[in-house]
Design a protein around this motif. Sequence first.
Motif, PDB file in Angstrom:
ATOM      1  N   GLU A  47       0.825  -1.206   0.000  1.00 36.07           N
ATOM      2  CA  GLU A  47       0.000   0.000   0.000  1.00 36.07           C
ATOM      3  C   GLU A  47       0.860   1.257   0.000  1.00 36.07           C
ATOM      4  O   GLU A  47       0.559   2.216  -0.714  1.00 36.07           O
ATOM      5  N   LEU A  48       1.935   1.265   0.762  1.00 32.29           N
ATOM      6  CA  LEU A  48       2.828   2.425   0.791  1.00 32.29           C
ATOM      7  C   LEU A  48       3.487   2.646  -0.566  1.00 32.29           C
ATOM      8  O   LEU A  48       3.649   3.785  -1.019  1.00 32.29           O
ATOM      9  N   THR A  49       3.834   1.569  -1.238  1.00 31.32           N
ATOM     10  CA  THR A  49       4.407   1.661  -2.588  1.00 31.32           C
ATOM     11  C   THR A  49       3.400   2.307  -3.539  1.00 31.32           C
ATOM     12  O   THR A  49       3.762   3.152  -4.365  1.00 31.32           O
ATOM     13  N   GLN A  50       2.147   1.918  -3.423  1.00 35.54           N
ATOM     14  CA  GLN A  50       1.111   2.505  -4.276  1.00 35.54           C
ATOM     15  C   GLN A  50       0.889   3.982  -3.948  1.00 35.54           C
ATOM     16  O   GLN A  50       0.695   4.802  -4.852  1.00 35.54           O
ATOM     17  N   VAL A  51       0.935   4.337  -2.670  1.00 35.56           N
ATOM     18  CA  VAL A  51       0.820   5.740  -2.278  1.00 35.56           C
ATOM     19  C   VAL A  51       1.943   6.542  -2.933  1.00 35.56           C
ATOM     20  O   VAL A  51       1.709   7.603  -3.531  1.00 35.56           O
ATOM     21  N   ALA A  52       3.163   6.048  -2.830  1.00 35.17           N
ATOM     22  CA  ALA A  52       4.311   6.739  -3.422  1.00 35.17           C
ATOM     23  C   ALA A  52       4.167   6.842  -4.938  1.00 35.17           C
ATOM     24  O   ALA A  52       4.464   7.891  -5.526  1.00 35.17           O
ATOM     25  N   HIS A  53       3.701   5.780  -5.564  1.00 27.51           N
ATOM     26  CA  HIS A  53       3.541   5.749  -7.021  1.00 27.51           C
ATOM     27  C   HIS A  53       2.566   6.839  -7.492  1.00 27.51           C
ATOM     28  O   HIS A  53       2.891   7.635  -8.372  1.00 27.51           O
ATOM     29  N   TYR A  54       1.376   6.882  -6.900  1.00 19.52           N
ATOM     30  CA  TYR A  54       0.387   7.863  -7.337  1.00 19.52           C
ATOM     31  C   TYR A  54       0.762   9.275  -6.929  1.00 19.52           C
ATOM     32  O   TYR A  54       0.479  10.230  -7.658  1.00 19.52           O
ATOM     33  N   HIS A  55       1.441   9.427  -5.804  1.00 18.58           N
ATOM     34  CA  HIS A  55       1.936  10.746  -5.392  1.00 18.58           C
ATOM     35  C   HIS A  55       2.954  11.257  -6.419  1.00 18.58           C
ATOM     36  O   HIS A  55       2.901  12.419  -6.844  1.00 18.58           O
ATOM     37  N   GLU A  56       3.849  10.376  -6.823  1.00 22.21           N
ATOM     38  CA  GLU A  56       4.863  10.756  -7.815  1.00 22.21           C
ATOM     39  C   GLU A  56       4.224  11.113  -9.153  1.00 22.21           C
ATOM     40  O   GLU A  56       4.616  12.093  -9.795  1.00 22.21           O
ATOM     41  N   LEU A  57       3.240  10.331  -9.583  1.00 22.07           N
ATOM     42  CA  LEU A  57       2.570  10.640 -10.844  1.00 22.07           C
ATOM     43  C   LEU A  57       1.901  12.010 -10.800  1.00 22.07           C
ATOM     44  O   LEU A  57       1.973  12.774 -11.777  1.00 22.07           O
ATOM     45  N   LEU A  58       1.261  12.327  -9.684  1.00 22.77           N
ATOM     46  CA  LEU A  58       0.650  13.648  -9.552  1.00 22.77           C
ATOM     47  C   LEU A  58       1.698  14.753  -9.609  1.00 22.77           C
ATOM     48  O   LEU A  58       1.495  15.784 -10.259  1.00 22.77           O
ATOM     49  N   GLU A  59       2.822  14.542  -8.940  1.00 25.39           N
ATOM     50  CA  GLU A  59       3.894  15.543  -8.969  1.00 25.39           C
ATOM     51  C   GLU A  59       4.432  15.738 -10.376  1.00 25.39           C
ATOM     52  O   GLU A  59       4.664  16.867 -10.808  1.00 25.39           O
ATOM     53  N   VAL A  60       4.636  14.653 -11.091  1.00 24.64           N
ATOM     54  CA  VAL A  60       5.145  14.747 -12.460  1.00 24.64           C
ATOM     55  C   VAL A  60       4.147  15.492 -13.336  1.00 24.64           C
ATOM     56  O   VAL A  60       4.530  16.364 -14.122  1.00 24.64           O
ATOM     57  N   LEU A  61       2.868  15.163 -13.206  1.00 25.48           N
ATOM     58  CA  LEU A  61       1.844  15.860 -13.991  1.00 25.48           C
ATOM     59  C   LEU A  61       1.871  17.354 -13.692  1.00 25.48           C
ATOM     60  O   LEU A  61       1.842  18.176 -14.609  1.00 25.48           O
ATOM     61  N   GLU A  62       1.950  17.705 -12.413  1.00 30.76           N
ATOM     62  CA  GLU A  62       1.984  19.118 -12.028  1.00 30.76           C
ATOM     63  C   GLU A  62       3.232  19.813 -12.578  1.00 30.76           C
ATOM     64  O   GLU A  62       3.146  20.888 -13.144  1.00 30.76           O
ATOM     65  N   ASN A  63       4.386  19.168 -12.417  1.00 30.99           N
ATOM     66  CA  ASN A  63       5.644  19.792 -12.831  1.00 30.99           C
ATOM     67  C   ASN A  63       5.797  19.846 -14.343  1.00 30.99           C
ATOM     68  O   ASN A  63       6.176  20.874 -14.903  1.00 30.99           O
ATOM     69  N   GLU A  64       5.527  18.750 -15.021  1.00 30.75           N
ATOM     70  CA  GLU A  64       5.714  18.692 -16.470  1.00 30.75           C
ATOM     71  C   GLU A  64       4.658  19.506 -17.196  1.00 30.75           C
ATOM     72  O   GLU A  64       4.963  20.251 -18.110  1.00 30.75           O
ATOM     73  N   HIS A  65       3.421  19.353 -16.799  1.00 29.57           N
ATOM     74  CA  HIS A  65       2.360  20.078 -17.498  1.00 29.57           C
ATOM     75  C   HIS A  65       2.426  21.562 -17.176  1.00 29.57           C
ATOM     76  O   HIS A  65       2.205  22.401 -18.040  1.00 29.57           O
ATOM     77  N   GLY A  66       2.757  21.883 -15.945  1.00 29.64           N
ATOM     78  CA  GLY A  66       2.897  23.285 -15.562  1.00 29.64           C
ATOM     79  C   GLY A  66       4.030  23.975 -16.318  1.00 29.64           C
ATOM     80  O   GLY A  66       3.934  25.126 -16.675  1.00 29.64           O
ATOM     81  N   ALA A  67       5.109  23.221 -16.596  1.00 28.30           N
ATOM     82  CA  ALA A  67       6.272  23.766 -17.308  1.00 28.30           C
ATOM     83  C   ALA A  67       5.964  24.006 -18.782  1.00 28.30           C
ATOM     84  O   ALA A  67       6.583  24.841 -19.420  1.00 28.30           O
ATOM     85  N   GLN A  68       4.982  23.282 -19.336  1.00 30.24           N
ATOM     86  CA  GLN A  68       4.661  23.398 -20.759  1.00 30.24           C
ATOM     87  C   GLN A  68       3.696  24.551 -21.037  1.00 30.24           C
ATOM     88  O   GLN A  68       3.466  24.903 -22.176  1.00 30.24           O
TER      89      GLN A  68
END
Length: 69
Positions: A47-68
């Motif tokens: 469960e902790l691995t899944q929390v980290a996975h989805y947290h990271e995906l949200l961060e990437v979406l925010e950072n990458e999409h925000g940068a574009q």
Amino acid sequence: MSAKVEYALRDYLRGKLAYHRMNFDLLLDNPRPIPEHTDFMQALETELTQVAHYHELLEVLENEHGAQR
């Protein structure tokens, strides 16, 4: 990325993150036997691995999409 697609993706990722956070919290707060699965530490790690996975995906979406923008 269209606003509707971005909103749907963000909502999906937030939902999955909340789902796995809740599972993790339930396992910590109420450590009862899980049918056909008695390895609590493995269940917590999963469960902790899944929390980290989805947290990271949200961060990437925010950072990458925000940068574009």
